[in-house]
Design an enzyme around this catalytic site. Sequence first.
Site, PDB file in Angstrom:
ATOM      1  N   GLU A 278      20.556 -40.185  16.224  1.00 19.36           N
ATOM      2  CA  GLU A 278      21.018 -39.159  15.471  1.00 19.36           C
ATOM      3  C   GLU A 278      21.927 -37.825  16.104  1.00 19.36           C
ATOM      4  OE1 GLU A 278      20.959 -38.398  11.538  1.00 19.36           O
ATOM      5  OE2 GLU A 278      22.020 -36.634  10.750  1.00 19.36           O
ATOM      6  N   GLU A 281      23.891 -38.410  19.202  1.00 20.52           N
ATOM      7  CA  GLU A 281      25.587 -38.783  17.982  1.00 20.52           C
ATOM      8  C   GLU A 281      26.373 -37.210  18.270  1.00 20.52           C
ATOM      9  OE1 GLU A 281      25.542 -40.099  14.581  1.00 20.52           O
ATOM     10  OE2 GLU A 281      27.159 -41.000  14.297  1.00 20.52           O
ATOM     11  N   CYS A 298      20.187 -40.180   6.016  1.00 18.09           N
ATOM     12  CA  CYS A 298      19.840 -40.662   5.808  1.00 18.09           C
ATOM     13  C   CYS A 298      19.254 -40.658   4.751  1.00 18.09           C
ATOM     14  CB  CYS A 298      18.005 -40.765   6.720  1.00 18.09           C
ATOM     15  SG  CYS A 298      18.434 -38.268   6.657  1.00 18.09           S
ATOM     16  N   SER A 318      27.263 -39.853   9.964  1.00 14.89           N
ATOM     17  CA  SER A 318      26.152 -41.094  10.865  1.00 14.89           C
ATOM     18  C   SER A 318      26.717 -41.222  10.724  1.00 14.89           C
ATOM     19  CB  SER A 318      24.780 -39.450  11.426  1.00 14.89           C
ATOM     20  OG  SER A 318      23.945 -40.286  11.920  1.00 14.89           O
ATOM     21  N   LYS A 357      16.921 -46.611  -2.576  1.00 16.74           N
ATOM     22  CA  LYS A 357      16.630 -47.269  -1.378  1.00 16.74           C
ATOM     23  C   LYS A 357      15.979 -49.012  -1.115  1.00 16.74           C
ATOM     24  CE  LYS A 357      15.320 -43.442   2.151  1.00 16.74           C
ATOM     25  NZ  LYS A 357      16.298 -43.089   2.768  1.00 16.74           N
ATOM     26  N   GLU A 360      19.802 -49.733  -1.350  1.00 13.47           N
ATOM     27  CA  GLU A 360      19.536 -49.984   0.254  1.00 13.47           C
ATOM     28  C   GLU A 360      19.547 -50.974   1.068  1.00 13.47           C
ATOM     29  OE1 GLU A 360      17.612 -46.525   2.350  1.00 13.47           O
ATOM     30  OE2 GLU A 360      20.031 -46.441   3.432  1.00 13.47           O
ATOM     31  N   GLU A 365      24.542 -55.006   4.810  1.00 12.76           N
ATOM     32  CA  GLU A 365      24.830 -55.549   6.355  1.00 12.76           C
ATOM     33  C   GLU A 365      23.286 -54.410   7.146  1.00 12.76           C
ATOM     34  OE1 GLU A 365      26.144 -53.642   3.862  1.00 12.76           O
ATOM     35  OE2 GLU A 365      26.482 -51.400   4.353  1.00 12.76           O
ATOM     36  N   CYS A 503      13.260 -35.605   0.019  1.00  8.42           N
ATOM     37  CA  CYS A 503      12.936 -36.211  -0.737  1.00  8.42           C
ATOM     38  C   CYS A 503      11.759 -36.220  -1.245  1.00  8.42           C
ATOM     39  CB  CYS A 503      12.381 -37.196   0.552  1.00  8.42           C
ATOM     40  SG  CYS A 503      14.212 -38.079   1.163  1.00  8.42           S
TER      41      CYS A 503
HETATM   42 FE1  HC1 Z   1      13.102 -39.803   3.069  1.00  6.69          FE
HETATM   43 FE2  HC1 Z   1      13.520 -40.281   4.600  1.00  6.69          FE
HETATM   44  S1  HC1 Z   1      12.614 -38.535   4.158  1.00  6.69           S
HETATM   45  S2  HC1 Z   1      15.319 -40.442   3.456  1.00  6.69           S
HETATM   46  O1  HC1 Z   1      13.901 -38.202   2.959  1.00  6.69           O
HETATM   47  O2  HC1 Z   1      15.250 -39.472   6.597  1.00  6.69           O
HETATM   48  O3  HC1 Z   1      13.475 -41.832   1.059  1.00  6.69           O
HETATM   49  O4  HC1 Z   1      10.335 -39.465   2.505  1.00  6.69           O
HETATM   50  O5  HC1 Z   1      11.115 -41.725   4.187  1.00  6.69           O
HETATM   51  O6  HC1 Z   1      14.176 -43.752   5.244  1.00  6.69           O
HETATM   52  O7  HC1 Z   1      12.142 -40.716   7.352  1.00  6.69           O
HETATM   53  C1  HC1 Z   1      12.590 -40.928   1.559  1.00  6.69           C
HETATM   54  C2  HC1 Z   1      11.162 -39.175   2.616  1.00  6.69           C
HETATM   55  C3  HC1 Z   1      11.887 -41.057   3.989  1.00  6.69           C
HETATM   56  C4  HC1 Z   1      14.344 -42.858   5.651  1.00  6.69           C
HETATM   57  C5  HC1 Z   1      12.093 -40.642   6.359  1.00  6.69           C
END
Ligand code: HC1
Length: 574
Positions: A278, A281, A298, A318, A357, A360, A365, A503
């Site tokens: 990132e 990028e 993320c 991103s 998640k 996700e 994809e 998170c």
């Molecule tokens: Fe997260 Fe991440 S920080 S998104 O907040 O970018 O869920 O903890 O795991 O994938 O590393 C969540 C937290 C986590 C991702 C990372």
Amino acid sequence: KVTLTIDNIKVEVPKDYTILQAAKSVGINIPTLCYMKDVNEVGACRVCLVEIQGARGLQASCVHPVAEGMVVKTNTKKVRDARKATVELILSNHNRECLTCFRNRNCELQTLAEELNIGEIPFEGEKTVAPIDSQSHSIVRDPSKCILCGRCVNVCKKVQDIGILEFNNRGFKTTVGPAFEVSMADAPCIYCGQCIVACPVAALREKEDIERVWDAIENPNMHVVVQTAPAVRAALGEEFGLPIGTRVTGKMVAALKRLGFDKVYDTNFAADLTIMEEGHELLDRLQNGGKLPMITSCSPGWIRFCEFYYPEFLDNLSTCKSPHQMMGAIIKSYYAQKNNLDPKNIFVVSIMPCTSKKTESARPEMKGTGYRDVDAVLTTRELAKMIKQARIDFLKLEDENFDEDYLGDYTGAGVIFGATGGVMEAALRTVADVLEGKELENIEYTAVRGTEGIKEAALTLGGKTVKVAVAHGTAMAKKLLDMVKAGEKEYHFIEVMGCSGGCVCGGGQPQIDAQTLMDMDVRVERAKALYEEDELLTIRKSHKNPQVIKLYEEFLGKPNSHKAHELLHTHYTA
Ligand code: HC1
Ligand code: SF4
């Protein structure tokens, strides 16, 4: 300030306080049910009733303001009887199968019933009949458990500014759910799970995947690798009675090893990898005229929000997958090669503070190698359940370390990903070094830390000004994006996290009851645990992660290489 008397105690509080707050300030905890600080202050359930001298009838203390000279009683027979009758009425139309309820012993209604010494329910009401909605990958809704408190409705409306949930129908037929009672799978819901953590009972929960994970562990042909998100260590201990914000990294690893996972890694490794991808990028977009502001990708709740509500910003995102997806793709390629494993026999489990998640990881994809990057996502709460199922005495566990081979290193930059502003700070630690052409010593970007809804900073790097902003909770994201859209603000890089606090307060984290929420800002306590771990680590910049460096040397080539794109990047569609 005003002075009043509560249960014969003189109390001096600011004049905008409610009776509930005033009582709390002197250690009198008036019971509540629908109340949730700053989110749901509506006085609907009438559990927080008190007697005010000279007033007619009992008053809901969560909405009643204090006044000079007021005399309040919180524990008279009249008050107790009224509260009891209220809760009995709620229970008369409630699915009371506590023993088989997934919130058993973690339910605000159950606690209240116990405190009010409710035995038999004097009248058996007609029960609301509505099917359980478990069609989405992330969220299950069970109307038979719903008490119509409105906490989920208002968290979705006010904190997220989305408004998926509402009161449908009227009178006895009232239910809470998406408009026209469609499934959560068919509503433009971002699966952030904030409604789950706001729910005092068991009407909302994550779609569990524990059994599939046990099956994989049990399968002798499966090599099961687990990874843990940064934020999990900051909250898992709460499920075992530890104070909010206790960091339990070592015990968590020990527990995962006992559960039978073949390898235990930290998603932080991949957070460092994300910063490499990132960060470069961003450098590329800055130097070669790419789409700006670039926005982090993320948080899958945020991605869904962007897809549904701000598709005009999709090109700003991103192209990086989120860290745990990157980790999955690397496990099934590089790690598989290193260990002579066929990726079809590898099962990757992500322990995440997040409900989005789950959805996700199921996106078509998200298959960098042709196989799913991540096979199952469990929330922090589900992990706690597995540990309890296995009867592991969590508090007695000796600390253990993550596995160290190939994907074991992580830096402080990776750890702070879990708090709002953390991804930005981690990115700056790397981007600043590149733009300045030297190793900077001052690496703490405090302007992007903290709970302020929108944070900004302007930095001079390599002779240029780089403007950044951070938003958390989608209401704040909306506010920020609207300003960018209107041309009122200009940035080069924006971090957005779907949940307020980032998170650490994701929808998969342990629920905190409303009374505790009155006393503390959970976002602050849990974030502290992560910043502490960052300070303890000797390497605090992602591009200094030795195994990430090696991964590029041996396998990926350079950041944003063709191979990196194949495995670690994605695209978005409206
Ligand atoms: Fe997260 Fe991440 S920080 S998104 O907040 O970018 O869920 O903890 O795991 O994938 O590393 C969540 C937290 C986590 C991702 C990372
Ligand atoms: Fe609203 Fe988030 Fe719950 Fe969906 S998951 S209903 S967006 S609070």
